[in-house]
Enzyme design. Structure first.
Site, PDB file in Angstrom:
ATOM      1  N   ASP A  76       0.869  -1.167   0.000  1.00  0.00           N
ATOM      2  CA  ASP A  76       0.000   0.000   0.000  1.00  0.00           C
ATOM      3  C   ASP A  76       0.917   1.230   0.000  1.00  0.00           C
ATOM      4  O   ASP A  76       2.143   1.131   0.020  1.00  0.00           O
ATOM      5  CB  ASP A  76      -0.965  -0.025   1.201  1.00  0.00           C
ATOM      6  CG  ASP A  76      -2.196   0.851   0.953  1.00  0.00           C
ATOM      7  OD1 ASP A  76      -2.135   1.746   0.088  1.00  0.00           O
ATOM      8  OD2 ASP A  76      -3.213   0.650   1.634  1.00  0.00           O
TER       9      ASP A  76
HETATM   10  C1  BGC Z   1      -5.115   3.078   0.248  1.00  0.00           C
HETATM   11  C2  BGC Z   1      -5.328   1.985  -0.773  1.00  0.00           C
HETATM   12  C3  BGC Z   1      -5.221   2.534  -2.171  1.00  0.00           C
HETATM   13  C4  BGC Z   1      -3.899   3.241  -2.345  1.00  0.00           C
HETATM   14  C5  BGC Z   1      -3.695   3.833  -3.723  1.00  0.00           C
HETATM   15  C6  BGC Z   1      -3.859   3.867  -0.063  1.00  0.00           C
HETATM   16  O1  BGC Z   1      -3.711   4.963   0.783  1.00  0.00           O
HETATM   17  O2  BGC Z   1      -5.021   2.501   1.524  1.00  0.00           O
HETATM   18  O3  BGC Z   1      -6.565   1.363  -0.568  1.00  0.00           O
HETATM   19  O4  BGC Z   1      -5.346   1.510  -3.105  1.00  0.00           O
HETATM   20  O5  BGC Z   1      -3.809   4.294  -1.395  1.00  0.00           O
HETATM   21  O6  BGC Z   1      -4.477   4.928  -3.951  1.00  0.00           O
END
Ligand code: BGC
Length: 771
Positions: A313
């Site tokens: 993430d």
């Molecule tokens: C979130 C994810 C997301 C990623 C990309 C993160 O902060 O937790 O769910 O896919 O950002 O945008």
């Protein structure tokens, strides 16, 4: 067919084959290509493939965090990232703003031109975004209810169809990779992303997750199909249940609970062929999941057999050092994460340290070359599977159904079936179309709150700019019954200055005065939009001002229909008893206003069911599958006091404008043995005056287990049927011993010997399991 039509058909066929000429490559062919490519690649090129950056990094602008508008690529920065550092993936939009499909094509085409035409190995970039309820970052895209509302439909086909539209519109935007579905267990109503989940039940999450994967990737997971995308199941594992209820804070989860409740949806998704997986940003039992070899390699790869791409993430390798302090520096963090099993780092901004450190680690022997080769193999395989080498971009001109009426209808249907009628005293609903209504509340006139976050922007703050053509609740009501019957006053409003929860009294007194002239008040309360840490909450009660508005309106003695529009069940017990009817709309998307109005006035018969337990008090948070000790009262327990299971509304609750009765519960046998299947059937009748849809929920209780105290009941099957007034149907479920198994104290999945109780509607029956 006349000649003209025939030749038109031929042109269409040709257009189809020339644009979409594609033949799924066999697994062996892909493996060979990947091996041949890997053999040519330097360590720098391989490590670059493992790096993912956000679009702003290569956009023209004053720094890496913002870009100029209109957006254009910074040639020097793009070439540095893609050619000097060989970065293999880009994510997100720039300036947190949706773009038209044409602009997406222009941007991604330019990126691919650099990567493919100028790059030595001609490897296309894999572009990924979060299209979690429709194509989030595409202007004009069809927006569906958020997952929590989709779960309330209990309708597998609708979920699949919606995902299929999302895949189409994502690919129409030239984007082949979607960070969806969310398979976290939404078991904590405090968590700011519960609405991104399919709710609290492990079986429901697993079932609908599978449908979403099929919708996104296709039945055979052939993502070379230009109408399909690679999905990314997230956030592996145990993300939504931190102790504090706040995002990215530590969770304490036993291995048994992890396997019993959190793992099944991921296992089902992996078995359904999901191509990629994203890792939980948080910590479990003190260990950051991004550094957890046991979870990322032993469990995910060796036990579940996941063969796809593992992505972090946002910034989570850096977090191992900067936030969680399990690594002394960035280099150690990179070493831990890659050795734990990460293939690609969603670095987001500063990619140079990741690449430099990882190259050094390989040279020093601290990360094995074979680990790098495995990671890059996983990445290249998905790129080949997506056919990106042949066709690095797709173009809106080949997607005539983008934002079509046909797609809008699918989104409307999902919104309509998600509507969950929680209360309807004296059948005050449906409303008469001639009644004088006061429509009020901060959610009454907002497209932003109907959609929630991940809509044309991360926090949903740009929704109004992109969704002006759709109907808010008040607009939809006016369209239906005429403006003359409708007075609108907000009563309370949300601040739009970036504070996600704060609201202020806006014409409260005027609103109370106006109530006196109304026959009915439609009170639209809930939450403003949020996700992730900006959505953290310290008080689960609905805001004070909304409570005050509700109480003051109730004091007028008028009939109040409460419409809830919220991402999580905010506690309403301070005024719930004063509401005559309550409709939960969740975050229904662009067609939510229409669906709400249709239900309020009886043009749609509501059929949604709560996919979570609606709490009555902030200190009494339960899931329906709690232990007997959480609900045993004076009559059952040894002690003479009550554990006080007291939800406002139970999981699965949802009323209809008709009535259903259950009868004739039948079992194919009253014993089930290993290897056998038990058939359970029940007769469901529509005993009311109008047609309606009914979710038939099959609960089974294991009455006694040997070690782990059994849950009071568990959902083991569901089916949604439609019955005309007076119509009956037999619904059948097939249950195998493994469908009623549990994870025991030794972490073994086992089916307990002994008696089980089946519950279907208000009917019950028992059977015995003997191995
Ligand atoms: C979130 C994810 C997301 C990623 C990309 C993160 O902060 O937790 O769910 O896919 O950002 O945008």
């Amino acid at each position: 067919m006349n000649i003209k039509n025939f030749s038109l058909a031929l042109v269409l066929v040709f257009a189809g084959t020339s644009v979409f000429a594609q033949q799924k490559m066999s697994k062996e062919a892909i493996n060979q290509k990947v091996d041949a490519l890997l053999a040519k690649m330097t360590i720098e090129e391989k490590v670059g493939q493992m790096a993912q950056i956000t679009l702003d990094v290569i956009g023209k602008g004053k720094d890496r965090y913002t870009s100029d508008e209109p957006f254009s690529l910074d040639k020097k920065e793009t070439e540095k990232a893609l050619l000097q550092y060989h970065v293999g993936s880009v994510l997100n939009t720039s300036n947190n703003r949706a773009r038209t499909p044409q602009v997406w094509y222009n941007i991604i085409n330019e990126i691919q031109n650099v990567a493919v035409k100028k790059g030595k190995n001609k490897i296309p970039v894999i572009y990924g975004v979060d299209e979690v309820h429709g194509a989030t970052y595409t202007a004009g895209a069809t927006m569906f209810p958020q997952q929590i509302g989709q779960a309330a439909t209990f309708n597998r086909a609708l979920v699949k169809e919606g995902a299929s539209v999302t895949a189409y519109e994502t690919r129409a935007s030239s984007i082949p990779w979607n960070f969806s579905p969310i398979l976290d267990l939404g078991a904590d109503p405090r968590f700011p992303r519960q609405w991104e989940s399919f709710g609290e039940d492990p079986f429901l999450v697993a079932q609908l997750g599978k449908e979403m994967i099929k919708g996104l990737e296709g039945d055979n997971n052939d993502v070379s199909n230009p109408f399909k995308v690679a999905s990314s199941i997230k956030h592996f594992l145990g993300y939504q249940v931190p102790v504090s209820g706040k995002d990215r804070t530590p969770a304490i989860i036993s291995d048994q609970a992890l396997r019993e409740y959190h793992l099944p949806a991921f296992k089902a998704a992996i078995d359904a062929g999901a191509k990629t997986i994203m890792i939980n940003s948080g910590l479990i039992n003190g260990v950051p999941v991004h550094a957890n070899y046991k979870i990322l390699t032993k469990l995910l790869r060796e036990e579940l057999g996941f063969k796809g791409l593992v992505v972090t993430d946002w910034g989570d390798i850096e977090n191992l050092h900067k936030r969680d302090r399990v690594a002394r520096n960035n280099k150690e963090a990179v070493m831990m994460a890659i050795n734990a099993g990460i293939d690609m780092s969603m670095i987001a901004y500063n990619y140079e340290p990741f690449c430099d450190d990882l190259i050094a680690l390989v040279k020093e022997g601290k990360v094995k070359q074979s680990r790098i080769d495995d990671a890059v193999r996983n990445i290249l395989t998905v790129k080949y599977e997506l056919n990106l080498f042949e066709k690095p971009t797709t173009n809106i001109k080949d997607y005539p159904k983008f934002a079509s009426k046909e797609f809008e209808k699918v989104a409307y249907n999902a919104a309509a079936e998600s509507m969950t009628l929680l209360k309807n005293t004296n059948n005050v609903l449906p409303l008469s179309k001639t009644a004088k209504v006061l429509v009020t509340g901060p959610n009454a006139n907002s497209m932003r709150t109907l959609n929630g976050a991940w809509t044309y922007s991360w926090q949903g703050e740009k929704v109004e700019e992109f969704a002006a053509k759709y109907n808010t609740i008040v607009k939809a009501i006016q369209n239906k019954v005429g403006a003359a019957n409708v007075t609108y006053l907000p009563g309370v409003s949300y601040k739009m200055d970036g504070k996600y929860f704060e609201d202020f009294a806006d014409k409260m007194d005027e609103t109370i005065a106006a109530a006196k002239n109304a026959d009915v008040i439609v009170l639209c309360l809930g939450e403003n939009t949020y996700t992730e840490t900006p959505g953290n909450l310290s008080d689960l009660y609905i805001s004070d001002l909304q409570t005050e508005l509700a109480k003051k309106l109730a004091a007028t003695g008028k009939t109040i229909v409460l419409v809830l529009n919220e991402g999580r069940p905010r506690v309403i017990s301070k005024f719930e008893k004063n509401m005559s009817a309550i409709l939960q709309s969740y975050l229904p998307g662009n067609f939510g206003g229409d669906a709400i109005a249709d239900v309020l006035y009886g043009d749609v018969n509501p059929s949604g069911r709560l996919p979570y337990t609606y709490p009555q008090f902030p200190n009494a948070l339960f899931t329906y599958y709690h232990k007997p000790s959480e609900s045993t009262g004076t009559t059952e327990g040894v002690y003479n006091y009550d554990a006080d299971y007291n939800p406002q509304y139970v999981f699965g609750h949802g009323l209809s404008y008709t009535t259903f009765s259950y009868s004739d519960i039948k079992l194919s046998s009253n014993t089930l043995k290993k290897g056998e299947t038990l058939e359970i059937s029940v007769n469901v009748s529509n005993t009311g005056k109008v047609a309606g849809k009914e979710s038939v929920l099959l609960y089974i209780s294991d009455l006694v287990a040997n070690d782990i105290s059994p849950d009071v009941k568990r959902l083991r099957g569901f089916d949604k049927i439609e019955l005309k007034a007076g119509e009956s149907r037999t619904v059948t479920f097939k249950i195998k011993p493994e469908d009623i198994a549990y994870v025991n104290a030794e972490l073994v999945t086992t089916t307990g010997e002994g008696e089980f109780t089946i519950q279907l509607g208000n009917k019950k029956a028992n059977f015995n399991y003997t191995p």
